[in-house]
Each structure stands twice: as structure tokens, then as C-alpha cells.
Write a protein that holds these residues in place. Structure first.
Motif, PDB file in Angstrom:
ATOM      1  N   VAL A   7      -5.077  -2.691  -3.103  1.00  0.00           N
ATOM      2  CA  VAL A   7      -5.492  -4.076  -3.360  1.00  0.00           C
ATOM      3  C   VAL A   7      -6.404  -4.567  -2.238  1.00  0.00           C
ATOM      4  N   TYR A  34       2.246  -5.346 -13.209  1.00  0.00           N
ATOM      5  CA  TYR A  34       2.410  -5.155 -11.775  1.00  0.00           C
ATOM      6  C   TYR A  34       3.868  -5.425 -11.418  1.00  0.00           C
ATOM      7  N   PRO A  58      -7.712  -6.389  -7.278  1.00  0.00           N
ATOM      8  CA  PRO A  58      -7.575  -4.929  -7.339  1.00  0.00           C
ATOM      9  C   PRO A  58      -8.535  -4.271  -6.349  1.00  0.00           C
ATOM     10  N   GLY A  59      -8.107  -3.130  -5.799  1.00  0.00           N
ATOM     11  CA  GLY A  59      -8.846  -2.551  -4.679  1.00  0.00           C
ATOM     12  C   GLY A  59      -9.854  -1.473  -5.022  1.00  0.00           C
ATOM     13  N   GLU A  61      -9.012   0.015 -10.939  1.00  0.00           N
ATOM     14  CA  GLU A  61      -8.064  -1.090 -11.017  1.00  0.00           C
ATOM     15  C   GLU A  61      -8.738  -2.389 -11.426  1.00  0.00           C
ATOM     16  N   LYS A  62      -9.992  -2.555 -11.016  1.00  0.00           N
ATOM     17  CA  LYS A  62     -10.728  -3.761 -11.427  1.00  0.00           C
ATOM     18  C   LYS A  62     -10.885  -3.782 -12.938  1.00  0.00           C
ATOM     19  N   ILE A 103       3.208  -6.800  -2.557  1.00  0.00           N
ATOM     20  CA  ILE A 103       2.220  -6.064  -1.779  1.00  0.00           C
ATOM     21  C   ILE A 103       2.933  -5.301  -0.666  1.00  0.00           C
ATOM     22  N   ILE A 130      -1.561 -10.513 -11.480  1.00  0.00           N
ATOM     23  CA  ILE A 130      -1.700  -9.719 -10.256  1.00  0.00           C
ATOM     24  C   ILE A 130      -1.273 -10.536  -9.027  1.00  0.00           C
ATOM     25  N   THR A 132       1.645  -0.497  -9.954  1.00  0.00           N
ATOM     26  CA  THR A 132       1.220  -0.940 -11.272  1.00  0.00           C
ATOM     27  C   THR A 132       1.586   0.110 -12.316  1.00  0.00           C
ATOM     28  N   VAL A 148      -5.053 -12.047  -4.180  1.00  0.00           N
ATOM     29  CA  VAL A 148      -4.987 -10.599  -4.383  1.00  0.00           C
ATOM     30  C   VAL A 148      -6.001 -10.171  -5.431  1.00  0.00           C
TER      31      VAL A 148
END
Ligand code: SF4
Lengths: 552, 178, 103
Positions: C74, C29, C84-85, C89-90, C45, C40, C18, C82
């Protein structure tokens, strides 16, 4: 108000043109991001999580109503209708586009505003007492010296690529409202035994990863020598400040590593060579700058006029606000009014475009077209006739900037944190918001007295957590938001760095923990008028630790 | 790397001599600082002017005793962001009275030209061709200067005072004398 | 600057690349086709460090469109969408967690 002339205007315009060219070169790929970054930073442009952020200087915290309207315009035209006043007399816009930035800057330049040196490794916006020029406890208007330093430092050819950022603050009052002891250079204007005014020069204060209180390297510096002395300090720093480690690059580390005395000797040796050169300030030069600070034609008025008394008697809410947010002015019959940008549940320091416009109108009507910005992220109307206070209050109340919580527990200083900032560990605004809700009871808040809570979302300390009476610092633990709490810090003339209370607490507990600290204070204070900060000073951290962590 | 002097791209007449390499006769050379400090007198007898490449972490005071043997001092900007040599340049020009060539080397981009010039540099080893070509434009970008340096440009403050005092002819004269 | 290919890259789970869009700073992304997207769902990935490195290297070379690309974790929902992890990122994905004053 300071009157910029055509010289200042030309420079700001030329700067906009230069930046327009730099943006063009970046957008075309002629410049890489690495090359462009230090250029954009010197123009106050950061890249945050969601967008670019523009930080605009408000030199020594003075704004005209015309400038405030322009900020409202920028908020509407280029941003999302609001701006954020920072702890260093700047305003930030959070949603600006790089390709529109040159236009936004050109609009700002039309009212002689700019973003020069609000970021980057250079001399930043010079800050001072937001009450300068009107405070009863000052010996003179510190902004004159702010302006002298602003001019000297702007596009300084030697000091635009320093090891790290460099912040200078000035106070001329007995009560320090500019936090000079936590600046790279702190200047305190005071009178010596002979009644002559000069500067106490402090260096190496600062927050961030390692917090230091500034050390005095010269107790009294004559006014004529201000620029040459500051140039000598910067020259020593520019050459010997560390550049190998970003966390050790501030002047405070250099001063700490070689010692304030050795540092002072280097400065004095350099200063000897330049003190009688072109930087020496003759009285004519000082007078020229001072003459462009204009003060309103104050009317001859008496303190506590009938209109004010009647207003106080008629409305308890007005009375409460008056006691909290209004201060004595130098001139009889006038008052200094603080506008709280800390409403219950609001992000500290934010103002909408509508509020900015309304405040500009009120400044025109009630405060000689002038507004001030303080490091506590509140605004000030500096020249209000006391008899206008009831009317002004109603107007302020109707736009939501009359919360009577100035200097109280809900007058929180907070950085933007992880909601905006790319460097953050944790959020800070929601913590501040929840605290203002938890302490919404203003009677209780008044019972607590002066209590400053400062919040930073990471160790960079933009929220000045070290010098909050209660400091909250966001840290990350296994991907979760945690908060370290300190108590006993303060930023005024008795500046101190707060002491760690105990292990960090998770996000969901931080507001409860603050409540427990406050409860402990209520139990531990000697008398109702012993302030939180004095209780901590008297008994230390331990009694607080015992109580707060007993149940955790 | 193009060399800019007097606002124009010019041929570099100096040859760089590395640490232990022999120094050619009768050719202008730039030697490292250590070399200068070790063989200053030999270099002076060589029949060809000498310049030195002075690192940005050594004091100018150390170089001062040798200045009279030199025609050029080159100061280094290892990174665009590393501004130590600006201070060295001003000390050389303004405190040690250096009148010879003062060259900026390293990562030199157009956005530094004005600062470099104001600090006393008069020759520039520029990283990019396009920047070298834009030299004149870049150094004329600003017409207002707030702080005095050894470059002699009038500051805004002095210009204001001059303007204010030009009301009386005597004051104007005094301004010109200065 | 060390090139991303030389940097050590440890990943423990699926990742994406990203960055922020040069012109307006928007969150973008990297796609498998070597483009950038604000969606996203269209992000490429990677599940191995080598793949992540390759994505990152190409993204970094594209400095005219994107600023400071990096590798970010992610997560997948039950139906393989998908997300965000991590919190950062969220927030980049969904915007600030607070109500914006000017709205
Ligand atoms: S303190 Fe940290 S999180 Fe807060 S604004 Fe500064 S850098 Fe960002």
C-alpha cells in the motif's frame, strides 16, 4: 447447424446439477478452495482480479441464433451487458457471481450450451475452421470430426486430470484457419494418393513460455482410427507428461524432451493394443454424427446478382467492406461474411448484449439462423445470399460490426490482460485500442495488406503473440509495464514462431514502436504486394532491428 | 479412512505392510511394489492373499507378470489432481484382463468416484466420511456416457444407433446379441 | 500447500492483506478486527513481516468467506489516506482502466 438430441441435453443438465452441488459444498465450507478450484475450472470458472469469470464453450465455433440470444440474456441477467469472444471459440463473461453461476449455467443448458472443459487440466473445447462446411477450399466439413472428438472427450474418465491443459484443433481446408500447428494435437484432414480422406496427426505444438510448432507423428491416419489414435496419444501423455513443474507439463515439453520419434513410437505401441477395440469408428457411427449436421436448403442462385452489382456501384463504403469482409462460398450465389469485432478504440472481441441480439436477428434473416466464431475473435455469418449483402451491410454497419479491417493491421488479437486477468504482467486491451486509433486510416491499412498484430499480457500467450506477424508480449520490469516485440510469427499452414526484435519497450513507447516497424516494412518491402510476413521471411529480423532501434 | 466397496462402507480386510516389516501369515496384506518384485514367490506361498500398492510412475507392464499371484492391486492418487492411475487402471482391466480387486488410494474425493468407476476401480479408500456416504449418489449423477471404457456402460452413440435400428425387429435382435 | 506462516515473507514498506469474496469474487481487504471489507480505508496495515504473517494466517484460515488471500503493498497519500501500492492492486481497487462496452 448441429442438432443436439436428448442424450446431449441430459448430460448437460446432469452436469449443471453436479456443479450446483459443488458450489453449494464450497459455499458451506465443506470444500476448501484447493479442492474446489479444479472442479470449478473444469466448469470454466476462473477467479479474475475483480470477479469470477465464466468461459462458455462454442464447440467448433458454431452458434445458433437461439444460442446467441441466450448469451445476450446471460450478459444482461448475470453480467454487465457484454461478453468477450476468445481465441479458442469460447465466450467469456467477466463479472459473474459464484452464487449465481449454477443458475446461469442452467439457463445456458436450456439451449444446450455449457462450460464443460473450457478450463482446467483436461481436453479443452475442440476448435476448427470457422468456415467449416462452407469454405470452397475444404475437402469436407471438419466439424463432424470436431463433434466426434467433443463427445469422446467430454467427461472422459481417464483424461480429466492431465498434467496440464490439452487443446485439439482440426482443419480440412488447404488454408489453415484453425492454427492447428500450435495445438497440443493438430489434425489436418487431407486426401492420400488413393483419394481416401484421413488425418495428418501433429503433436506438441503450443505457445506459452516455450513455443513450439507441432511435429507430424503420422502423415496419414484412416478416419476409423481417429479416436483410438488420439486416446493412445493422451494415454502416453497422461502417464509420462511432467507433473513436477507447471511450466514443463504441456505435451510439447514431453515431445521435445524425448523427441517426436520416440514419442511417436510410444503412441504406436499403445495404439496397436486398442486400435481394433471399442473406439474404432465404423461408417455407421460416423454417418450418425454427420447426419445431425444440417445445412440450409440453398437456393439455386447465380454469383454476382444484379442487387449486389448495383449496391457496389452505388456506395463506395459498401464496396470497401465487400472487398474486405466477404468471401466466396461453396455454393454459387452465396457468401461468407465476417463481422469485425475490432472497431476503432474498442476492446478486441467484445460484443454487447444488444449487438448479440441484433446479430442473432440478422442471422435469422440472412444466414439460416447460424453464426460462427473464429479464433481471430471475429464473428461470421456463413450462409448469406449475395443479393442480400447490401441490406445486411447496412444493418451490420448500424450496430458497429462492419469495420472493413478484417485481416488488416487494426484487426488485433488481444487477451484480456491486467484489466481483468489475475495472472497478467501488463495490460493488453489499452495497447490494442491505441493501435486501432493510430492505424485508423483504412486506406493506409489496406496499403499495408494482411498484417496480424497479436498481444498477450503475460507469457501464457492467450493472445497468441508468438504467432502474430507482429507479436507483443507484456513483461514486468521493476513494477512497470514493458513490452517485448517479435516479428515474423504466423499461425497458418506455414506456422512459425516470431523472432525477438530487441529489448522490451515501456508502455508509453509500444505503439510508437509498432508504427516504426510498419514504417520499416514500407521501406523494406520489394513490391507493394509483398506482405509484411514475406518481407520478414526474405530479409530476416536485422534490417527491422536497425531501423526500429536506431532512434531508441 | 473409510473404504467403499460395492457402493457401501465396509471393513478393510487387508493389512498394509511397510517396506521391511515382516509379513504376517494367513492375513490378507498389501505390500509395496518393491517388496512384491523382490519376494513374489515367498508371498504367494504364505497362505493368505496378497495385494500390491503400485506407484503411479511405474509401468503396468512391469506388474503384469505377477498379476496371477495377486488378489488386489491398489493404485495411488497422491493428489486429487494427479490422474496417472486412471490410465494404469484402464490398462490393467482392459489390456491385461485383471479381474481382481482394483483399489483407489490417496486423495480420493466424491467428485472422482464416477471417473474411477468408469476406469475400472471397484474399491475406494475415501478421504472424507461424508464423501464415502455419498458414494451411490455421486456415481448415479450421470446417465449419459459419451466414450466407451471397459466398464461396459453403453455410450450415447451406441444407444442412438440402437434406437435408430430398433425400427426393424431383426436389427433389434442383432443389437441384443452384441 | 505450505501454510502462510512457514512462507518467507519479505516486505519493504506498508502492506495489507487482500482477497476475493467467495460468493461474488469482489475485492476485499482484511480489517484489524478480523473482518473483511470492500473499503480499502478500513484495511489493516502491517509494517513488519511478523504482523503481515499474522494477518495473512488468520485470513487464510477464513476460507469460507475469502479466496486466496495474499499480502499486497500500500501507499499513503499526503493526508495519510491508504492507496493500493502497485498497478495490479490499483486496477483491482478501481476496476479496469478501459471503458466497459456494456455500460
Ligand atoms: S496471456 Fe496472460 S494476461 Fe493474457 S489472459 Fe492469458 S494469462 Fe491473462
Amino acid at each position: 447447424m448441429y442438432l443436439y438430441d436428448d442424450f446431449d441435453k441430459t448430460l448437460v443438465d446432469e452436469r449443471v446439477n453436479e456443479f450446483r452441488d459443488q458450489v453449494k459444498r464450497r459455499l458451506s465450507g465443506e470444500l476448501t478452495e484447493e479442492e474446489f478450484k479444479s472442479l470449478r475450472l473444469m466448469n470454466g470458472v476462473y477467479l479474475q482480479l475483480h470477479a469470477y469469470m465464466l468461459r462458455i464453450a462454442i464447440p467448433y465455433g458454431t452458434l445458433s441464433s437461439e444460442q446467441m440470444r441466450m448469451l445476450a440474456h446471460v450478459a444482461r441477467r448475470y453480467d454487465r451487458n457484454y461478453g468477450h469472444f476468445t481465441t479458442r471459440q469460447n465466450i467469456q463473461f467477466n463479472w459473474i457471481k459464484l452464487d449465481e453461476l449454477p443458475d446461469a449455467m442452467a439457463d445456458l443448458a436450456s439451449v444446450k450450451m455449457h462450460a464443460m472443459q473450457t478450463s482446467g487440466n483436461c481436453i479443452r473445447n475442440i476448435t476448427t475452421d470457422q468456415w467449416a462446411g462452407v469454405a470452397p477450399d475444404e475437402i469436407e466439413d471438419a466439424r463432424v470430426w470436431g463433434e466426434i472428438l467433443r463427445q469422446w472427450s467430454t467427461l472422459h474418465p481417464e483424461f480429466s486430470f492431465l498434467p496440464r491443459k490439452f487443446k485439439i484443433a482440426i482443419t480440412a481446408a488447404s488454408h489453415d484457419r484453425a492454427a492447428v500447428k500450435v495445438h497440443d494435437i493438430g489434425l489436418r484432414l487431407h486426401k492420400n494418393g488413393a483419394g481416401e480422406a484421413g488425418f495428418e496427426v501433429m503433436v506438441g505444438g503450443g505457445l506459452g513460455r516455450t513455443a513450439f510448432i507441432g511435429k507430424t507423428i503420422r502423415p496419414f491416419l484412416p478416419k476409423r482410427d481417429l479416436l483410438s489414435y488420439v486416446e493412445a496419444i493422451l494415454r502416453v501423455y497422461n502417464q509420462f507428461g511432467r507433473r513436477d513443474n507447471i511450466y514443463k507439463a504441456r505435451i510439447k515439453i514431453l515431445v521435445h524432451e524425448i523427441g517426436a520419434e520416440a514419442f511417436g513410437r510410444e503412441v504406436e505401441a499403445e495404439w496397436e493394443k486398442i486400435k481394433d477395440g471399442a473406439l474404432a469408428l465404423d461408417p455407421k457411427a460416423i454417418a450418425e454424427i454427420a447426419s445431425r449436421f444440417r445445412y440450409p436448403d440453398y437456393e439455386r442462385l447465380a454469383d454476382e446478382p444484379a442487387e449486389l452489382k448495383a449496391g457496389l456501384a452505388a456506395d463506395a463504403r459498401f464496396d470497401t467492406w465487400f472487398k474486405n469482409s466477404v468471401w466466396r462460398h461453396k455454393v454459387p450465389g452465396y457468401a461468407i461474411v465476417t463481422l469485425s469485432l475490432k472497431p476503432e478504440g474498442g476492446p478486441p472481441g467484445d460484443a454487447t448484449a444488444e449487438q448479440m441480439d441484433a446479430i442473432a436477428d440478422l442471422a435469422d434473416r440472412y444466414s439460416a439462423n447460424e453464426i460462427r466464431v473464429g479464433h481471430e475473435q471475429n464473428l461470421v455469418l456463413p450462409h448469406v445470399r449475395q443479393r442480400d449483402l447490401p441490406e445486411l451491410w447496412r444493418a451490420l454497419d448500424s450496430i458497429g460490426v462492419a469495420t472493413p479491417n478484417v485481416n488488416l493491421v487494426s484487426d488485433i488479437i488481444s487477451c484480456p490482460g491486467l484489466d481483468y486477468c489475475a495472472l497478467a504482467n501488463t495490460r493488453s486491451i489499452p495497447v490494442a485500442q491505441e493501435l486501432t486509433r493510430r492505424f485508423r486510416d483504412l486506406d493506409l491499412a489496406r496499403g499495408l495488406g494482411r498484417l496480424h498484430i497479436n498481444i498477450s499480457g503475460c507469457i501464457n500467450a492467450c493472445g497468441h503473440h508468438h504467432v502474430g506477424h507482429i507479436g507483443i508480449l507484456g513483461v514486468e520490469k521493476n513494477g512497470e509495464e514493458y513490452f517485448q516485440l517479435t516479428i515474423g510469427g504466423r499461425a497458418d499452414e506455414k506456422a512459425e514462431v516470431g523472432a525477438l526484435l530487441g529489448p522490451a519497450v515501456p508502455y508509453d513507447d509500444v505503439v510508437d514502436t509498432v508504427e516504426d516497424i510498419v514504417a520499416a516494412y514500407l521501406e523494406l518491402r520489394e513490391r507493394p504486394d509483398e506482405l509484411f510476413i514475406d518481407t520478414v521471411k526474405r530479409i530476416g529480423v536485422e534490417p527491422f532491428q536497425e531501423r526500429v532501434y536506431a532512434t531508441r | 479412512m473409510p473404504l467403499v466397496k460395492g457402493g457401501r462402507i465396509v471393513e478393510d480386510s487387508y493389512q498394509r505392510v511397510l517396506d521391511d516389516a515382516p509379513v504376517p501369515d494367513r492375513i490378507p496384506v498389501i505390500v509395496p511394489a518393491a517388496r512384491l518384485l523382490a519376494d513374489a514367490d515367498d508371498l504367494a506361498r504364505r497362505g493368505g492373499v496378497t495385494g500390491v500398492l503400485w506407484p503411479n510412475d511405474r509401468r503396468i507392464a512391469e506388474l503384469a507378470p505377477h498379476l496371477h499371484k495377486l488378489a488386489l492391486v491398489a493404485l495411488v492418487f497422491p493428489k486429487f489432481k494427479d490422474g496417472r492411475a486412471y490410465s494404469q487402471a484402464r490398462q490393467l482391466r482392459e489390456q491385461y484382463g485383471w479381474r481382481g480387486e482394483l483399489r483407489a488410494t490417496g486423495e480420493i474425493l466424491r467428485d472422482q468416484f464416477m471417473f474411477l468407476e468408469r476406469a475400472g476401480f471397484d474399491s475406494f479408500e475415501v478421504k472424507k466420511e461424508a464423501d464415502a456416504e455419498a458414494f451411490v449418489e455421486a456415481t448415479r449423477r450421470f446417465s449419459v456416457f459419451y466414450q466407451p471404457t471397459g466398464d461396459g456402460r453403453a455410450t450415447a452413440l451406441r444407444a442412438r444407433l440402437a434406437r435408430a435400428s430398433s425400427a426393424t425387429p431383426i436389427a433389434r435382435e442383432r443389437e441384443q446379441v452384441r | 500447500m505450505t501454510s502462510p506462516l512457514q512462507q518467507k515473507l519479505k516486505i519493504n514498506g506498508p502492506v495489507m492483506v487482500t482477497a476475493n469474496r467467495l460468493g461474488d469474487g469482489a475485492v476485499i481487504y482484511r480489517t484489524a478486527a478480523g473482518e473483511w471489507t470492500t473499503e480499502i480505508a478500513a484495511a489493516a496495515i502491517a509494517t513488519t513481516a511478523d504482523h503481515a504473517k499474522t494477518l495473512l494466517a488468520a485470513a487464510t484460515a477464513d476460507y469460507v468467506r475469502a479466496v486466496d488471500p495474499y499480502v499486497a503493498p500500500v501507499e499513503f497519500t499526503a493526508d495519510r489516506r491508504v492507496l493500493p501500492g502497485n498497478l495490479r492492486e490499483k486496477i483491482r481497487f478501481a476496476g479496469p482502466t478501459i471503458a466497459l462496452p456494456g455500460a
